[in-house]
Design a protein around this motif. Structure first.
Motif, PDB file in Angstrom:
ATOM      1  N   HIS A  66       6.252  19.298 -36.022  1.00 49.64           N
ATOM      2  CA  HIS A  66       7.636  19.555 -35.528  1.00 49.64           C
ATOM      3  C   HIS A  66       8.219  18.848 -34.220  1.00 49.64           C
ATOM      4  CE1 HIS A  66       7.125  22.995 -38.207  1.00 49.64           C
ATOM      5  NE2 HIS A  66       6.152  23.517 -37.363  1.00 49.64           N
ATOM      6  N   THR A  78      10.370   8.060 -39.908  1.00 50.47           N
ATOM      7  CA  THR A  78      11.411   7.101 -40.458  1.00 50.47           C
ATOM      8  C   THR A  78      11.041   5.673 -40.660  1.00 50.47           C
ATOM      9  OG1 THR A  78      12.770   8.511 -38.761  1.00 50.47           O
ATOM     10  CG2 THR A  78      14.124   7.025 -40.348  1.00 50.47           C
ATOM     11  N   GLU A  89       8.843  15.094 -37.877  1.00 54.85           N
ATOM     12  CA  GLU A  89       9.890  15.788 -37.369  1.00 54.85           C
ATOM     13  C   GLU A  89      11.024  15.816 -38.318  1.00 54.85           C
ATOM     14  OE1 GLU A  89      12.291  16.919 -33.127  1.00 54.85           O
ATOM     15  OE2 GLU A  89      11.550  15.072 -33.586  1.00 54.85           O
ATOM     16  N   LYS A  90      11.509  14.441 -38.673  1.00 57.07           N
ATOM     17  CA  LYS A  90      12.629  14.241 -39.358  1.00 57.07           C
ATOM     18  C   LYS A  90      12.478  14.319 -40.794  1.00 57.07           C
ATOM     19  CE  LYS A  90      14.876  11.861 -35.545  1.00 57.07           C
ATOM     20  NZ  LYS A  90      14.168  10.689 -34.976  1.00 57.07           N
ATOM     21  N   GLU A  91      11.223  14.665 -41.438  1.00 55.93           N
ATOM     22  CA  GLU A  91      11.097  14.460 -42.780  1.00 55.93           C
ATOM     23  C   GLU A  91      11.271  15.915 -43.249  1.00 55.93           C
ATOM     24  OE1 GLU A  91      11.221  12.072 -44.744  1.00 55.93           O
ATOM     25  OE2 GLU A  91      10.266  11.159 -43.127  1.00 55.93           O
ATOM     26  N   ILE A  92      11.973  15.962 -44.530  1.00 57.20           N
ATOM     27  CA  ILE A  92      12.092  17.270 -44.953  1.00 57.20           C
ATOM     28  C   ILE A  92      11.208  17.502 -46.214  1.00 57.20           C
ATOM     29  CG2 ILE A  92      13.585  18.908 -46.213  1.00 57.20           C
ATOM     30  CD1 ILE A  92      15.672  17.956 -44.225  1.00 57.20           C
ATOM     31  N   SER A  93      11.352  16.501 -46.724  1.00 52.33           N
ATOM     32  CA  SER A  93      10.468  16.498 -48.378  1.00 52.33           C
ATOM     33  C   SER A  93       8.785  16.768 -48.213  1.00 52.33           C
ATOM     34  CB  SER A  93      10.671  15.323 -48.935  1.00 52.33           C
ATOM     35  OG  SER A  93       9.346  14.862 -49.972  1.00 52.33           O
ATOM     36  N   ILE A  94       8.230  17.832 -48.594  1.00 52.02           N
ATOM     37  CA  ILE A  94       7.007  17.979 -48.318  1.00 52.02           C
ATOM     38  C   ILE A  94       6.128  17.214 -49.087  1.00 52.02           C
ATOM     39  CG2 ILE A  94       7.116  19.906 -50.147  1.00 52.02           C
ATOM     40  CD1 ILE A  94       4.711  20.001 -47.149  1.00 52.02           C
ATOM     41  N   LYS A 104       6.698  13.681 -49.633  1.00 50.06           N
ATOM     42  CA  LYS A 104       6.817  12.567 -48.619  1.00 50.06           C
ATOM     43  C   LYS A 104       5.814  12.613 -47.719  1.00 50.06           C
ATOM     44  CE  LYS A 104       9.860   9.236 -46.829  1.00 50.06           C
ATOM     45  NZ  LYS A 104      11.190   9.069 -46.543  1.00 50.06           N
ATOM     46  N   LYS A 105       5.815  14.009 -47.017  1.00 54.32           N
ATOM     47  CA  LYS A 105       4.810  14.273 -45.677  1.00 54.32           C
ATOM     48  C   LYS A 105       3.519  14.142 -46.224  1.00 54.32           C
ATOM     49  CE  LYS A 105       7.247  18.118 -44.197  1.00 54.32           C
ATOM     50  NZ  LYS A 105       7.609  19.136 -43.412  1.00 54.32           N
ATOM     51  N   GLN A 158      -0.271  22.975 -44.921  1.00 53.89           N
ATOM     52  CA  GLN A 158       0.790  22.135 -45.683  1.00 53.89           C
ATOM     53  C   GLN A 158      -0.118  21.014 -46.475  1.00 53.89           C
ATOM     54  OE1 GLN A 158       4.171  20.855 -43.788  1.00 53.89           O
ATOM     55  NE2 GLN A 158       4.866  23.024 -43.354  1.00 53.89           N
TER      56      GLN A 158
END
Ligand SMILES: Nc1ncnc2c1ncn2[C@@H]1O[C@H](COP(=O)(O)OP(=O)(O)O)[C@@H](O)[C@H]1O
Ligand SMILES: [Mg+2]
Length: 506
Positions: free
Chosen positions: A210, A232, A337-342, A344-345, A377
């Motif tokens: 986060h 990013t 923080e800027k990543e939304i796709s789980i 990809k994380k 996660q």
């Protein structure tokens, strides 16, 4: 000189070998308040007996009779009755102490604890009971006296809790609590301590889901010791990946396609022009140009690789270059923080952990302390969900210790965390957990967590933790200290954000 707090006495079946009661001195000097959780000692026939107050009972003979209470209640002026019967003087408090063992001291230096023996004979009724001194408690728990990580004070006392870094970090660590229980706060306290150490500190790698820790970069003392990488710009070096890794990242690729892919990779790596470095689009071009392969296999394979390429993660070079960014006593923050796709994380975490563990095994990076926020996660229990990064996190949790790769899993849902990984977390820092399923999962994963501890865990307040496992000789409750450095965002309220929003528009 230790402070006396009471006198051992005979009460029901006690004292026995495992417990003893004592009457608490009513008039305490030095402002000591005898409470549950206080460590006390007495001299028994066997020697220095150490124990912890498990329960406190208040007795008042005067109020144990129904008729007296009725008379007391009905009397219009209780003060008159109080004058006749000094009911307050009837009250006395009994502490029930759980015996932890007999401390043997070093003969030459009686201040030093030699070992702890099991009890085989009860405490002596009539013997005085004392508060345990800081130096003895520190030795009993296994805290450090100077070099330790200062996380706060032992509960019910003002004794410093200085955790020995080796004991904490040479095996793995879990930090667990409900959301808002203080996990991230405690983690930043640990980081403050590690970054302020003089020497011999592992490199810290923090997966910051986060962006909660980015404020540390603004602290003048730490500025030069912290590198922040935003995902990013994160890039995976495609030439580091085997055909099977591609399958892990894109599980629709079939076995036949994997075999083909494997052949392409072997050929492409020999390509002198590329010098062993290629991107995912290079790989796709290479497959496209190949005249031999079955057309449909080729098309399908390119399709899947194309889908992966859209994640914008696979280049020719690694960024950041993981081999070069880990330094002893410093920290690398990877901000997701800027990543939304789980997905990809998970791919990022998987690649990062695989590479770091490989580089560590090859002794190409210093020993590290890898902190994973929101670990459920990335390393979930199989029955609940799948995660690309699970297998490497389980591997590090099983084998990392040999290579001085220490893992710290942080989670607000222990039940969702892989049991395999959780059971390898030798030290645990547990803050408040209320959910009965989470508590049960914890009890299943560690025999040290009994029903009694589970009950206490569910009543902990913010900033109170139970530390147990390899880091200490005996589970201990600690009041976590305040951060030395503040996060600016910590105190910003919803109202403030809204107000500034208005101003921005005007
Ligand atoms: N030891 C502590 N001392 C003072 N405040 C604390 C402490 N631990 C937690 N807090 C407060 O509780 C809030 C939530 O803590 P946080 O670490 O963000 O919870 P979590 O990460 O478990 O969701 C913090 O912002 C802070 O205000
Ligand atoms: Mg948190």
């Amino acid at each position: 000189m230790s402070t006396k707090v009471g006198t051992v006495f005979s009460f029901q079946d006690f004292p026995n070998v495992s417990k003893f009661p004592f009457i608490i001195n009513k008039k305490q000097k030095n402002g000591i308040f005898v409470r549950k959780g206080l460590f006390v000692s007495t001299k028994s026939d066997e020697g220095y007996l150490l124990g912890i107050i498990e329960e406190i009972i208040l007795l008042n003979e005067y109020f144990s009779d129904g008729l007296t209470i009725k008379a007391y209640d009905e009397n219009k002026n209780p003060n008159i009755l109080k004058g006749l019967f000094p009911s307050d003087d009837f009250e006395f408090a009994i502490a029930i102490v759980k015996c932890l063992g007999i401390i043997e001291f070093n003969k030459q230096n009686p201040e030093l604890m030699k070992k702890l023996r099991r009890m085989s004979y009860p405490a002596t009724p009539g013997a005085p009971v004392y508060v345990v001194d800081e130096s003895i408690l520190t030795q009993f728990i296994g805290f450090d006296t100077e070099d330790g990580l200062d996380v706060g004070t032992v509960k019910v006392t003002n004794y410093k809790a200085l955790i020995n870094m080796d004991r904490l970090l040479n095996k793995h660590l879990a930090i667990l609590s409900i959301s808002g229980g203080g996990k991230s706060y405690l983690t930043s306290v640990l980081i403050e301590e590690l970054l302020s150490r003089k020497n011999g500190t592992p490199a810290i790698v923090l997966i910051d889901v986060h962006g909660e820790y980015l404020y540390l970069k603004d602290v003048p003392q730490f500025k030069d010791k912290i590198q922040v990488y935003d995902t990013t710009y994160f890039q995976i070096s495609t030439s580091n990946l085997s055909a099977w890794t591609f399958r892990k990242y894109q599980n629709q690729i079939s076995h036949v396609q994997i075999r083909e892919l494997s052949k392409y990779i072997q050929e492409l790596i020999k390509d002198e022009e590329k010098n062993g470095k290629y991107s995912l689009s290079d790989l796709m071009d290479f497959i496209e140009e190949d005249p031999d392969t079955n057309k449909s296999t080729k098309q399908a394979l390119i399709g899947w690789l194309n889908e992966l390429d859209r994640l914008n993660l696979f280049g020719a070079m690694e960024n950041p270059k993981l081999k070069n960014i880990l330094n002893e006593g410093e920290m690398v923050i990877l901000s997701l923080e800027k990543e939304i796709s789980i997905r990809k994380k998970q791919i990022i975490v998987d690649y990062l952990c695989n590479r770091l563990f490989y580089l560590r095994r090859m002794d190409m990076v210093p020993p590290f302390f890898l902190i994973v926020e929101e670990a459920h996660q990335f390393c979930p229990e199989a029955a609940l969900s799948k995660a690309i990064s699970k297998s490497i996190l389980e591997t590090i949790s099983r084998e990392g210790r040999k290579f001085l790769a220490c893992l710290c899993l942080i989670s607000q849902r222990p039940k969702r965390l892989s049991t395999t990984a959780l059971s390898q977390m030798n030290s645990k820092m547990i803050l408040n957990i209320k959910n009965p399923y989470d508590l049960k999962h914890l009890m299943d994963s560690s025999e040290a967590i009994t029903k009694k501890y589970a009950d206490m865990i569910s009543t902990l307040g913010v900033g109170e933790m139970l530390l147990m496992g390899n880091a200490v000789n005996y589970p201990i409750f600690i009041d976590v200290r305040e951060r030395h450095f503040k996060s600016e965002s910590e105190d910003i309220s919803l109202a403030e954000v809204c107000q500034h929003w208005q101003e921005k528009l005007e």
